[in-house]
Design a protein around this motif. Sequence first.
Motif, mmCIF file in Angstrom:
data_model
loop_
_atom_site.group_PDB
_atom_site.id
_atom_site.type_symbol
_atom_site.label_atom_id
_atom_site.label_comp_id
_atom_site.label_asym_id
_atom_site.label_seq_id
_atom_site.Cartn_x
_atom_site.Cartn_y
_atom_site.Cartn_z
ATOM 1 N N GLY A 267 -9.712 29.859 -26.068
ATOM 2 C CA GLY A 267 -9.538 28.397 -26.898
ATOM 3 C C GLY A 267 -8.866 27.731 -25.996
ATOM 4 O O GLY A 267 -8.661 27.882 -24.644
ATOM 5 N N LEU A 268 -8.298 26.692 -26.641
ATOM 6 C CA LEU A 268 -7.284 25.560 -26.112
ATOM 7 C C LEU A 268 -6.239 26.267 -25.122
ATOM 8 O O LEU A 268 -5.733 25.801 -24.151
ATOM 9 C CB LEU A 268 -6.976 24.734 -26.959
ATOM 10 C CG LEU A 268 -8.080 23.588 -27.479
ATOM 11 C CD1 LEU A 268 -7.172 22.840 -28.314
ATOM 12 C CD2 LEU A 268 -8.875 23.194 -26.624
ATOM 13 N N ALA A 269 -5.676 27.571 -25.773
ATOM 14 C CA ALA A 269 -4.565 28.314 -25.089
ATOM 15 C C ALA A 269 -4.824 28.739 -23.726
ATOM 16 O O ALA A 269 -4.004 28.929 -22.731
ATOM 17 C CB ALA A 269 -4.082 29.340 -25.992
ATOM 18 N N GLN A 270 -6.056 28.865 -23.549
ATOM 19 C CA GLN A 270 -6.499 29.461 -22.169
ATOM 20 C C GLN A 270 -7.104 28.219 -21.337
ATOM 21 O O GLN A 270 -7.682 28.740 -20.367
ATOM 22 C CB GLN A 270 -7.538 30.420 -22.411
ATOM 23 C CG GLN A 270 -7.161 31.679 -22.975
ATOM 24 C CD GLN A 270 -6.713 31.591 -24.523
ATOM 25 O OE1 GLN A 270 -7.561 30.856 -25.217
ATOM 26 N NE2 GLN A 270 -5.878 32.489 -25.095
ATOM 27 N N LEU A 271 -7.101 26.967 -21.832
ATOM 28 C CA LEU A 271 -7.644 26.008 -20.817
ATOM 29 C C LEU A 271 -6.998 25.686 -19.721
ATOM 30 O O LEU A 271 -7.357 25.502 -18.443
ATOM 31 C CB LEU A 271 -7.628 24.709 -21.737
ATOM 32 C CG LEU A 271 -8.870 23.549 -21.558
ATOM 33 C CD1 LEU A 271 -10.156 24.287 -21.416
ATOM 34 C CD2 LEU A 271 -8.540 22.505 -22.232
ATOM 35 N N ALA A 272 -5.750 25.808 -19.777
ATOM 36 C CA ALA A 272 -4.650 25.446 -18.320
ATOM 37 C C ALA A 272 -5.106 26.772 -17.491
ATOM 38 O O ALA A 272 -5.255 26.561 -16.372
ATOM 39 C CB ALA A 272 -3.418 25.593 -18.629
ATOM 40 N N GLU A 273 -5.446 28.004 -17.784
ATOM 41 C CA GLU A 273 -5.670 29.003 -17.038
ATOM 42 C C GLU A 273 -6.995 29.028 -16.466
ATOM 43 O O GLU A 273 -7.157 29.153 -15.213
ATOM 44 C CB GLU A 273 -5.553 30.565 -17.940
ATOM 45 C CG GLU A 273 -5.920 31.754 -17.028
ATOM 46 C CD GLU A 273 -5.773 32.808 -17.852
ATOM 47 O OE1 GLU A 273 -5.352 32.684 -18.832
ATOM 48 O OE2 GLU A 273 -6.041 33.912 -17.239
ATOM 49 N N LEU A 274 -8.022 28.514 -17.255
ATOM 50 C CA LEU A 274 -9.245 27.995 -16.869
ATOM 51 C C LEU A 274 -9.436 26.899 -15.715
ATOM 52 O O LEU A 274 -9.941 27.130 -14.552
ATOM 53 C CB LEU A 274 -10.392 27.563 -17.985
ATOM 54 C CG LEU A 274 -11.726 27.143 -17.303
ATOM 55 C CD1 LEU A 274 -12.428 28.181 -16.978
ATOM 56 C CD2 LEU A 274 -12.188 26.695 -18.795
ATOM 57 N N VAL A 275 -8.473 25.798 -15.903
ATOM 58 C CA VAL A 275 -8.401 24.901 -14.891
ATOM 59 C C VAL A 275 -7.860 25.377 -13.519
ATOM 60 O O VAL A 275 -8.330 25.205 -12.549
ATOM 61 C CB VAL A 275 -7.750 23.633 -15.653
ATOM 62 C CG1 VAL A 275 -7.447 22.634 -14.180
ATOM 63 C CG2 VAL A 275 -8.419 22.894 -16.716
ATOM 64 N N ASP A 276 -6.940 26.214 -13.640
ATOM 65 C CA ASP A 276 -6.136 26.817 -12.566
ATOM 66 C C ASP A 276 -7.064 27.647 -11.589
ATOM 67 O O ASP A 276 -7.033 27.913 -10.475
ATOM 68 C CB ASP A 276 -5.034 27.490 -13.058
ATOM 69 C CG ASP A 276 -3.845 26.683 -13.391
ATOM 70 O OD1 ASP A 276 -3.842 25.370 -13.143
ATOM 71 O OD2 ASP A 276 -2.978 26.877 -14.116
ATOM 72 N N GLY A 277 -7.811 28.243 -12.358
ATOM 73 C CA GLY A 277 -8.777 29.372 -11.693
ATOM 74 C C GLY A 277 -10.123 28.977 -11.630
ATOM 75 O O GLY A 277 -11.080 29.771 -11.255
ATOM 76 N N ALA A 278 -10.164 27.646 -11.484
ATOM 77 C CA ALA A 278 -11.873 27.089 -11.339
ATOM 78 C C ALA A 278 -12.384 27.282 -9.968
ATOM 79 O O ALA A 278 -13.536 26.840 -9.801
ATOM 80 C CB ALA A 278 -11.538 25.383 -11.760
ATOM 81 N N GLY A 279 -11.594 27.591 -8.840
ATOM 82 C CA GLY A 279 -12.012 27.802 -7.842
ATOM 83 C C GLY A 279 -12.005 26.311 -6.754
ATOM 84 O O GLY A 279 -12.574 26.307 -5.831
ATOM 85 N N LEU A 280 -11.738 25.144 -7.497
ATOM 86 C CA LEU A 280 -11.568 23.872 -6.750
ATOM 87 C C LEU A 280 -10.023 23.142 -7.262
ATOM 88 O O LEU A 280 -9.728 23.529 -8.191
ATOM 89 C CB LEU A 280 -12.646 23.070 -7.069
ATOM 90 C CG LEU A 280 -12.754 22.366 -8.466
ATOM 91 C CD1 LEU A 280 -14.054 21.519 -8.431
ATOM 92 C CD2 LEU A 280 -13.259 23.367 -9.478
ATOM 93 N N PRO A 281 -9.767 21.977 -6.563
ATOM 94 C CA PRO A 281 -8.498 21.644 -6.975
ATOM 95 C C PRO A 281 -8.946 20.642 -8.144
ATOM 96 O O PRO A 281 -9.721 19.960 -8.188
ATOM 97 C CB PRO A 281 -8.062 20.597 -5.724
ATOM 98 C CG PRO A 281 -8.876 21.191 -4.527
ATOM 99 C CD PRO A 281 -10.110 21.994 -5.225
ATOM 100 N N ALA A 282 -8.139 21.164 -9.381
ATOM 101 C CA ALA A 282 -8.310 20.607 -10.494
ATOM 102 C C ALA A 282 -7.232 20.309 -11.318
ATOM 103 O O ALA A 282 -6.178 21.262 -11.224
ATOM 104 C CB ALA A 282 -9.339 21.550 -11.550
ATOM 105 N N ARG A 283 -7.091 19.319 -12.197
ATOM 106 C CA ARG A 283 -5.757 19.090 -13.000
ATOM 107 C C ARG A 283 -6.081 18.885 -14.418
ATOM 108 O O ARG A 283 -7.250 18.602 -14.882
ATOM 109 C CB ARG A 283 -5.107 17.924 -12.666
ATOM 110 C CG ARG A 283 -4.606 18.115 -11.184
ATOM 111 C CD ARG A 283 -3.710 16.622 -10.794
ATOM 112 N NE ARG A 283 -4.610 15.507 -10.702
ATOM 113 C CZ ARG A 283 -4.651 14.371 -11.462
ATOM 114 N NH1 ARG A 283 -3.682 14.119 -12.075
ATOM 115 N NH2 ARG A 283 -5.483 13.456 -11.198
ATOM 116 N N LEU A 284 -5.115 19.158 -15.510
ATOM 117 C CA LEU A 284 -5.465 19.122 -16.815
ATOM 118 C C LEU A 284 -4.583 18.086 -17.183
ATOM 119 O O LEU A 284 -3.282 18.028 -17.110
ATOM 120 C CB LEU A 284 -5.074 20.332 -17.522
ATOM 121 C CG LEU A 284 -5.258 20.365 -19.092
ATOM 122 C CD1 LEU A 284 -6.567 20.137 -19.399
ATOM 123 C CD2 LEU A 284 -4.931 21.694 -19.585
#
Length: 393
Positions: A267-284
């Motif tokens: 859910g939304l609680a895991q969104l930051a972890e998803l963005v950090d581990g996306a494999g490309l520079p990404a920000r939330l």
Amino acid sequence: MFGRVHEWSKHHVRLMDALRVGPLAALAILMAWPYVAAPAQGPPGMRIGVAGYLLLSGALLAPLLWQRRRPLAAFAGVALVCFGQWLLAIDLVPANLSVLVALWSVACTRSFGWAFAAWLVAELGVFLVIVRWDQVTISTFFSGSIFVVTVWLTGLYASTRRRYLEGLEERAERAERERDQQARMAAAAERARIARELHDVVAHNVSVIVVQADGAGYAIDSDPEQARQAVRAISRTGREALAEMRRLVGVLRESEADATDYTPQPGLAQLAELVDGAGLPARLRVSGEACELPEGQQLVVYRIVQEALTNALKHGGPGVRALVELVYGGTDLVVRVTDDGRGAAAPPGSGGHGLIGMRERVAMYGGAVSAEPRRGGGFEVLARLPVPLTRAA
């Protein structure tokens, strides 16, 4: 306009055949004057008179009325009339051009074998005409047959072109059917996956109801306030579970794969972890006044962001960066994922089912989603989800 004319001609075949014969018939009528004005002692062609001329022209033109439906029969009829004309030593008339028209119809609509046979018959007619009324030489035969060969080759080209276009139309229709079938299969598979994912959400809500109901039953005498809070939690959770069940009715599909997958859904609680581990520079980036969302909607937001980041990684090119934005607007939640990759210049994907899955998920909650290249470069995925009124308040 041409499409309407084509459809009209398909429903008025006989009228179209008559219109095709019209120009040649008009030419035959206009050329009838010498036969009316010629004296009886004129050339053999003149001595047949206007009645014989009109009768011969009609016999030559009449088979052309069946040239579309029965081109072989039409050509045979014209050829027989011409042969009879040769036997009677009647001079050529403008209506003899109907041989070329019938030859073109055979070459255009029938196989090469029949077209070749019709060409030989036409060439034989040219030879017989030269034998009757001229001296037989290579030059005279070549001059007479050049029109026959030109018409025959034109008919063969028209036949090849027609079959090529029919093949293209058939392949286009087959590709369209396959595309629609693949889209339906992808939608069915996505609905089945959504149903499996939402199963845990509904099961969680029911479990919460059971726990709260047990707690309210124990505290109803010793702590009435706690019991009231438990009842309110039961009411809220029950509404959420009922809403989820109603949505599941439209998406449930039987699926044997992953039937034993009981992993908790993100859910939304895991969104930051998803963005950090996306494999490309990404920000939330989160803006607006955050509110509590049902777990089903949180799962939808998570999957949209996951799919958008995956597409950016696959198609954005080297050095692509992404920005994930959640904008809470009171009555709706806007999810925007943008990147600075190749955008419209990116090569098309082979599957094309990611957007279908996004639409299926968002449509369950009455939202909308779009995915398109940005003007300045890059790509943007924009989804808008309505927030439940109780949560928005």
